[in-house]
Design a protein around this motif. Structure first.
Motif, mmCIF file in Angstrom:
data_model
loop_
_atom_site.group_PDB
_atom_site.id
_atom_site.type_symbol
_atom_site.label_atom_id
_atom_site.label_comp_id
_atom_site.label_asym_id
_atom_site.label_seq_id
_atom_site.Cartn_x
_atom_site.Cartn_y
_atom_site.Cartn_z
ATOM 1 N N ILE A 247 25.894 -27.329 -6.104
ATOM 2 C CA ILE A 247 25.230 -26.410 -5.175
ATOM 3 C C ILE A 247 23.863 -26.953 -4.766
ATOM 4 O O ILE A 247 23.476 -26.894 -3.599
ATOM 5 N N LYS A 248 23.145 -27.514 -5.734
ATOM 6 C CA LYS A 248 21.827 -28.076 -5.422
ATOM 7 C C LYS A 248 21.925 -29.265 -4.469
ATOM 8 O O LYS A 248 20.976 -29.554 -3.724
ATOM 9 N N PHE A 249 23.062 -29.963 -4.502
ATOM 10 C CA PHE A 249 23.262 -31.124 -3.629
ATOM 11 C C PHE A 249 23.786 -30.728 -2.254
ATOM 12 O O PHE A 249 23.272 -31.178 -1.222
ATOM 13 N N ALA A 251 24.133 -27.480 -0.817
ATOM 14 C CA ALA A 251 23.472 -26.385 -0.093
ATOM 15 C C ALA A 251 22.330 -26.857 0.821
ATOM 16 O O ALA A 251 22.243 -26.415 1.973
ATOM 17 N N PRO A 252 21.425 -27.749 0.370
ATOM 18 C CA PRO A 252 20.383 -28.231 1.294
ATOM 19 C C PRO A 252 20.951 -28.944 2.524
ATOM 20 O O PRO A 252 20.383 -28.840 3.616
ATOM 21 N N ILE A 253 22.072 -29.640 2.366
ATOM 22 C CA ILE A 253 22.709 -30.304 3.513
ATOM 23 C C ILE A 253 23.217 -29.262 4.509
ATOM 24 O O ILE A 253 23.079 -29.425 5.730
ATOM 25 N N ILE A 254 23.770 -28.149 3.992
ATOM 26 C CA ILE A 254 24.202 -27.059 4.864
ATOM 27 C C ILE A 254 22.996 -26.478 5.598
ATOM 28 O O ILE A 254 23.052 -26.181 6.792
ATOM 29 N N GLY A 255 21.875 -26.327 4.872
ATOM 30 C CA GLY A 255 20.658 -25.821 5.501
ATOM 31 C C GLY A 255 20.178 -26.709 6.632
ATOM 32 O O GLY A 255 19.779 -26.219 7.701
ATOM 33 N N VAL A 256 20.215 -28.015 6.427
ATOM 34 C CA VAL A 256 19.818 -28.959 7.485
ATOM 35 C C VAL A 256 20.759 -28.849 8.685
ATOM 36 O O VAL A 256 20.314 -28.917 9.838
ATOM 37 N N LEU A 257 22.055 -28.659 8.431
ATOM 38 C CA LEU A 257 23.006 -28.493 9.533
ATOM 39 C C LEU A 257 22.693 -27.248 10.360
ATOM 40 O O LEU A 257 22.833 -27.248 11.586
ATOM 41 N N PHE A 258 22.269 -26.168 9.706
ATOM 42 C CA PHE A 258 21.834 -24.983 10.435
ATOM 43 C C PHE A 258 20.659 -25.328 11.357
ATOM 44 O O PHE A 258 20.596 -24.879 12.503
ATOM 45 N N LEU A 403 11.379 -23.078 13.557
ATOM 46 C CA LEU A 403 10.264 -23.272 12.636
ATOM 47 C C LEU A 403 10.388 -22.325 11.442
ATOM 48 O O LEU A 403 10.146 -22.718 10.293
ATOM 49 N N VAL A 404 10.787 -21.076 11.721
ATOM 50 C CA VAL A 404 10.997 -20.103 10.649
ATOM 51 C C VAL A 404 12.145 -20.563 9.747
ATOM 52 O O VAL A 404 12.052 -20.506 8.510
ATOM 53 N N GLU A 405 13.245 -21.027 10.363
ATOM 54 C CA GLU A 405 14.383 -21.522 9.586
ATOM 55 C C GLU A 405 13.972 -22.700 8.708
ATOM 56 O O GLU A 405 14.396 -22.795 7.541
ATOM 57 N N PHE A 406 13.166 -23.598 9.255
ATOM 58 C CA PHE A 406 12.699 -24.752 8.486
ATOM 59 C C PHE A 406 11.892 -24.304 7.280
ATOM 60 O O PHE A 406 12.029 -24.857 6.179
ATOM 61 N N GLY A 407 11.049 -23.285 7.466
ATOM 62 C CA GLY A 407 10.263 -22.756 6.360
ATOM 63 C C GLY A 407 11.135 -22.169 5.268
ATOM 64 O O GLY A 407 10.863 -22.342 4.072
ATOM 65 N N ILE A 408 12.222 -21.496 5.668
ATOM 66 C CA ILE A 408 13.160 -20.918 4.697
ATOM 67 C C ILE A 408 13.841 -22.024 3.888
ATOM 68 O O ILE A 408 13.930 -21.952 2.658
ATOM 69 N N VAL A 409 14.335 -23.045 4.583
ATOM 70 C CA VAL A 409 15.016 -24.154 3.909
ATOM 71 C C VAL A 409 14.061 -24.890 2.986
ATOM 72 O O VAL A 409 14.400 -25.204 1.828
ATOM 73 N N LEU A 410 12.857 -25.146 3.460
ATOM 74 C CA LEU A 410 11.870 -25.869 2.652
ATOM 75 C C LEU A 410 11.466 -25.061 1.429
ATOM 76 O O LEU A 410 11.336 -25.606 0.323
ATOM 77 N N GLY A 411 11.274 -23.751 1.603
ATOM 78 C CA GLY A 411 10.876 -22.905 0.486
ATOM 79 C C GLY A 411 11.959 -22.799 -0.568
ATOM 80 O O GLY A 411 11.670 -22.770 -1.772
ATOM 81 N N ALA A 412 13.225 -22.736 -0.127
ATOM 82 C CA ALA A 412 14.333 -22.564 -1.074
ATOM 83 C C ALA A 412 14.710 -23.858 -1.767
ATOM 84 O O ALA A 412 14.970 -23.869 -2.979
ATOM 85 N N GLY A 414 13.156 -27.188 -1.036
ATOM 86 C CA GLY A 414 12.179 -28.277 -1.030
ATOM 87 C C GLY A 414 11.863 -28.798 -2.422
ATOM 88 O O GLY A 414 11.880 -30.015 -2.654
ATOM 89 N N PRO A 415 11.591 -27.911 -3.399
ATOM 90 C CA PRO A 415 11.305 -28.391 -4.763
ATOM 91 C C PRO A 415 12.465 -29.178 -5.373
ATOM 92 O O PRO A 415 12.244 -30.147 -6.102
ATOM 93 N N ILE A 416 13.697 -28.753 -5.079
ATOM 94 C CA ILE A 416 14.872 -29.456 -5.618
ATOM 95 C C ILE A 416 14.944 -30.869 -5.039
ATOM 96 O O ILE A 416 15.172 -31.841 -5.754
ATOM 97 N N ILE A 417 14.763 -30.957 -3.709
ATOM 98 C CA ILE A 417 14.814 -32.258 -3.040
ATOM 99 C C ILE A 417 13.715 -33.181 -3.575
ATOM 100 O O ILE A 417 13.944 -34.366 -3.844
ATOM 101 N N TYR A 418 12.514 -32.619 -3.768
ATOM 102 C CA TYR A 418 11.389 -33.413 -4.275
ATOM 103 C C TYR A 418 11.660 -33.893 -5.697
ATOM 104 O O TYR A 418 11.376 -35.043 -6.054
#
Length: 430
Positions: A247-249, A251-258, A403-412, A414-418
């Protein structure tokens, strides 16, 4: 799909039972059987082409004989390479698999530019390019695998493989039907142009399938290789952790697709008005995320060779999926149909968990699932606003929502990706 089910899955699961020259003969037996089986299936399908198109796609009236012949040749080539690539996964050779995928992509783009771009062969040229790229990539793959293969088939190896795999065959047939059922059902309720838009969104949404397949390829061989030497409790614990990582791998890819779906639709749609296909892209991508969770239970059964249980799950999926697809196609059209796979697999997850618990107990990562659902719902609201108000990439309102969507993806996430980036950097330095 049938060749991979019958011989590829047997190759992946059973090759660990052999050593040395016996393993080479087993692999050679599986590949030769795949060649023969693919030739027979392609011949039968080619002979039945009129029946297939008349009954499944009545809205296609153009001549298809030449296209169908190339498609049959391509199906033989792609099934043989798919079986061979399945064995590569069993060897845990991610770099070789990556090279093969890049090679195939390079060959396909090159042949498309020559055959379609220069010689103007049109749709037939596209199919010819697929066949050429697949064949050339297969030659390179054969050169690499030659040290692992002995072409001296043994009947008892074939019997062992078929005994293991035959319950997977009808299940794979069910999956084959399921994977094409959406467009077949849609063609009964919507126009051919809408089916085209759905197909366009499906193609881009299937980018998520690459992520799912990559992760499956990373954990399945490892579990298969250690299942003999570890107790079920250890395997269950490892599989549960792998589901969290999945899921950690994915889900962020799905977020980027959005985030980029509507941009992709605008850039790649050409002269077609396909920008609304972003909803389809997102729906298909979410379906692959839900499927990745269900596959843990299906693959858990595969670890313990429970082929009949896998067959039961696949047939159940086909039945549930067919009902959902029919209702969504009839009442919601192409946009609702994009969610059919997500809904079907969401229903199948508790069923898969219940069936597989007798052999392997894989815990659902509740926290990660809740966070992912909240993020996807938030992103979906943004995409629906864009669709309802017909915002395009030329409107400033569109970019505010993005921009709002990007903030949601980054907040959810971003720490995992980092964290993953830091782990990779530390490992590289070490």
């Amino acid at each position: 799909m049938l060749s991979v089910a019958l011989f590829g899955q047997a190759l992946l699961r059973l090759h660990v039972d052999f050593e040395g020259d016996e393993k080479k003969r087993f692999i050679g037996t599986m590949l030769l059987a795949a060649v023969l089986f693919s030739l027979i299936i392609a011949f039968v399908v080619y002979k039945w082409q009129l029946f297939i198109f008349t009954n499944l796609y009545p809205n296609i009236t153009s001549p298809i004989k030449d296209y169908f012949f190339i498609a049959c040749l391509w199906s033989i080539a792609v099934s043989i390479r798919a079986v061979a690539m399945t064995f590569l996964k069993g060897l845990e050779k991610p770099k070789t698999i990556l090279f093969q995928n890049f090679l195939y992509g390079f060959l396909l783009i090159t042949t498309l530019l020559i055959v379609v771009g220069h010689f103007q062969r049109g749709l037939l040229g596209v199919m010819e390019s697929l066949l050429i790229a697949e064949t050339l990539a297969q030659i390179v793959l054969a050169f690499y695998l030659r040290k692992h293969i002995t072409l001296k088939p043994r009947v008892r190896y074939l019997q062992k493989a078929i005994k293991f795999s035959w319950p997977l065959l009808p299940g794979s047939l069910a999956m084959l039907i399921y994977s094409n059922l959406d467009r077949i059902i849609l063609s009964q309720f919507v126009s051919l142009s809408e089916v085209g838009m759905y197909g366009f969104g499906l193609m881009l949404g299937n980018i998520a399938a690459l992520a799912v397949s990559s992760y499956i390829s990373s954990y399945s061989p490892r579990l298969i290789n250690i299942v003999k030497d570890n107790d079920p409790g250890t395997i269950s614990k490892l599989a549960s952790q792998l589901m969290i990582d999945n899921i950690k791998f994915v889900a962020p890819i799905i977020g980027v697709l959005f985030l980029i779906s509507s941009i992709l639709a605008a850039l790649l749609g050409g002269s077609n008005n396909f920008e609304n296909a972003s909803i389809i892209i997102c729906g298909i991508a979410v379906g692959h995320l839900v499927r990745s969770v269900f596959l843990f239970y299906s693959n858990g059964l595969f670890l313990y060779s429970k082929s009949m249980a896998i067959l039961g799950l696949n047939i159940t999926l086909l039945a549930i999926g067919a009902i959902i697809m029919y209702l969504l196609a009839k009442h919601t059209g192409i946009y609702g149909m994009a969610l059919a796979t997500a809904i079907a697999y969401f229903i199948m997850i508790p069923i898969g968990k219940y069936v597989s618990n007798a052999w392997i107990e894989i815990m659902l990562p509740t926290k990660e699932i809740v966070i992912t659902l909240l993020v996807i719902c938030s992103l979906s609201i943004g995409e629906l606003i864009i669709l309802l108000y017909s915002f395009r990439i030329s409107n400033y309102e569109y970019w505010i929502i993005k921009l709002v969507e990007f903030g949601i993806v980054l907040g959810a996430w971003g720490p995992i990706i980092y964290k993953l980036y830091r782990q990779y950097s530390t490992k590289k330095e070490a």
